[in-house]
Write an enzyme that holds these catalytic residues in place. Structure first.
Site, PDB file in Angstrom:
ATOM      1  N   ASP A   1       3.542  -4.515  11.195  1.00  0.00           N
ATOM      2  CA  ASP A   1       4.453  -3.670  11.976  1.00  0.00           C
ATOM      3  C   ASP A   1       3.734  -3.100  13.201  1.00  0.00           C
ATOM      4  OD1 ASP A   1       2.874  -1.833  10.669  1.00  0.00           O
ATOM      5  OD2 ASP A   1       4.530  -0.587   9.942  1.00  0.00           O
ATOM      6  N   SER A   2       2.446  -3.409  13.347  1.00  0.00           N
ATOM      7  CA  SER A   2       1.745  -3.139  14.607  1.00  0.00           C
ATOM      8  C   SER A   2       2.464  -3.822  15.765  1.00  0.00           C
ATOM      9  CB  SER A   2       0.289  -3.623  14.522  1.00  0.00           C
ATOM     10  OG  SER A   2       0.227  -4.944  14.052  1.00  0.00           O
TER      11      SER A   2
ATOM     12  N   ASP B   1       5.076  -7.274   6.954  1.00  0.00           N
ATOM     13  CA  ASP B   1       5.101  -5.834   6.655  1.00  0.00           C
ATOM     14  C   ASP B   1       6.525  -5.350   6.419  1.00  0.00           C
ATOM     15  OD1 ASP B   1       2.693  -4.483   6.518  1.00  0.00           O
ATOM     16  OD2 ASP B   1       2.525  -4.208   8.689  1.00  0.00           O
TER      17      ASP B   1
ATOM     18  N   LYS C   1       3.985  -6.668   2.667  1.00  0.00           N
ATOM     19  CA  LYS C   1       2.962  -5.614   2.560  1.00  0.00           C
ATOM     20  C   LYS C   1       3.653  -4.269   2.642  1.00  0.00           C
ATOM     21  CE  LYS C   1      -0.187  -4.632   5.936  1.00  0.00           C
ATOM     22  NZ  LYS C   1       0.183  -3.252   6.353  1.00  0.00           N
TER      23      LYS C   1
ATOM     24  N   GLU D   1       2.690   0.070   2.738  1.00  0.00           N
ATOM     25  CA  GLU D   1       1.667   1.127   2.798  1.00  0.00           C
ATOM     26  C   GLU D   1       1.823   1.951   1.527  1.00  0.00           C
ATOM     27  OE1 GLU D   1       1.571   3.068   6.624  1.00  0.00           O
ATOM     28  OE2 GLU D   1       1.434   1.145   7.656  1.00  0.00           O
TER      29      GLU D   1
ATOM     30  N   GLU E   1      -7.814   0.524   5.249  1.00  0.00           N
ATOM     31  CA  GLU E   1      -7.915   0.782   6.698  1.00  0.00           C
ATOM     32  C   GLU E   1      -8.533   2.143   7.002  1.00  0.00           C
ATOM     33  OE1 GLU E   1      -4.335   0.227   9.052  1.00  0.00           O
ATOM     34  OE2 GLU E   1      -5.330   1.021  10.847  1.00  0.00           O
TER      35      GLU E   1
HETATM   36  O1  KIV Z   1       0.550  -3.607  11.054  1.00  0.00           O
HETATM   37  C1  KIV Z   1      -0.565  -4.142  10.999  1.00  0.00           C
HETATM   38  O2  KIV Z   1      -0.971  -4.923  11.866  1.00  0.00           O
HETATM   39  C2  KIV Z   1      -1.421  -3.810   9.858  1.00  0.00           C
HETATM   40  C3  KIV Z   1      -2.855  -4.214   9.958  1.00  0.00           C
HETATM   41  C4  KIV Z   1      -3.539  -3.266  10.859  1.00  0.00           C
HETATM   42  C5  KIV Z   1      -3.497  -4.302   8.635  1.00  0.00           C
HETATM   43  O3  KIV Z   1      -0.984  -3.213   8.929  1.00  0.00           O
END
Ligand code: KIV
Length: 271
Positions: free
Chosen positions: A49-50, A88, A118, A120, A187
């Site tokens: 989600d970056s 994510d 993924k 959090e 992280e």
């Molecule tokens: O959103 C993302 O790119 C991430 C990585 C930094 C692990 O969660």
């Protein structure tokens, strides 16, 4: 996604089996051409989600939607056929109940063809992880600095400075592993704490701003390619893409203005 495309891909159990073995190579991707380049080099590609920050120009990941993740997940799946692709789950799509998490994770998997999601993982997450895994959805967890919680944490600073928070991070990782996660991203913690987490869990730890002792590493690809002048301390820039693009665009602009471009080799002649 064709069955053939899935056949050659790395699987979540294969990633889990790499605990304590060869380091697991991971990077993020958000589009098909980048995924195609990463695919020969990475065991795992994360559609993080970056994307909200490095592609869409948001200041945090909180504004990222499920639709954005699905669109970028589809592109990455089209561009790759070897790496395990993990998408994510964005803020607001999984926290309130295991049922909501399942509905949204199932949608992501069905609409993108990705093999895992993924989340959090705070202390609330173990029930959700177990619920998803029991129902066929491999889950990668994410502990330590959890960017979706930056409004509670007060920013993107490294985590675990106090013993209390360090203990919580280890506990979250253990709970996520026991609940059935196939790997856990660690992280923004000290190398010492990352090593403690790596020893405490029987699944691979994937470090970002963590420790070389983790079972694998991940970086945000535009950061490591040098697309931005400001990056977190833990990022190593392996290229200077900002300079390369600047130079290319300046050359293009100059050649357009002087009518040097398009030249003969770039124009059609039908005779
Ligand atoms: O959103 C993302 O790119 C991430 C990585 C930094 C692990 O969660």
């Amino acid at each position: 996604m064709s069955a053939q495309k899935f056949a050659g891909r790395m699987t979540a159990p294969q990633i889990t089996a790499r605990k304590g073995a060869d380091p697991i190579v991971c990077l993020t991707a958000y589009d098909a051409p980048t995924a195609a380049i990463l695919d020969d080099h990475c065991d795992l590609i994360l559609v993080g989600d970056s994307v909200g920050m490095v592609v869409h120009g948001l200041t945090t990941t909180v504004g990222v939607s499920l639709e954005m993740m699905i669109m970028h997940g589809q592109a990455v799946m089209r561009g790759s056929d070897k790496a395990l692709v993990v998408v994510d789950l964005p803020f607001g799509s999984y926290e309130d109940s295991p049922e909501t998490a399942f509905r949204n994770a199932a949608r992501v998997m069905q609409e993108t063809g990705c093999q895992a999601v993924k989340i959090e993982s705070g202390s609330y997450a173990a029930e959700t992880i177990a619920y998803l895994v029991e129902r066929g959805i491999p889950v990668m967890s994410h502990v330590g600095l959890r960017p979706q919680s930056m409004n509670v944490l007060g920013g993107f600073r490294a985590r675990g400075r106090s013993q209390k928070v360090a203990d919580e991070i280890v506990e979250n990782a253990i709970a996520a592993a026991k609940a059935g996660s196939f790997a856990v991203v660690v992280e923004g913690v000290s190398a010492e704490l990352a090593d403690k987490v790596t020893k405490a869990v029987d699944i691979p730890t994937i470090g970002i701003g963590a420790s070389a002792g983790c079972d694998g590493q991940i970086l945000v690809t535009p950061d490591m390619l040098g697309l931005f002048s400001r990056v977190p301390k833990f990022v190593k820039k392996y290229a200077a893409m900002q300079d390369i693009i600047e130079e290319a665009v300046a050359s293009y602009a100059k050649e357009v203005k002087s009518r040097k471009f398009p030249g003969e080799t770039n124009t059609y002649k039908f005779s």
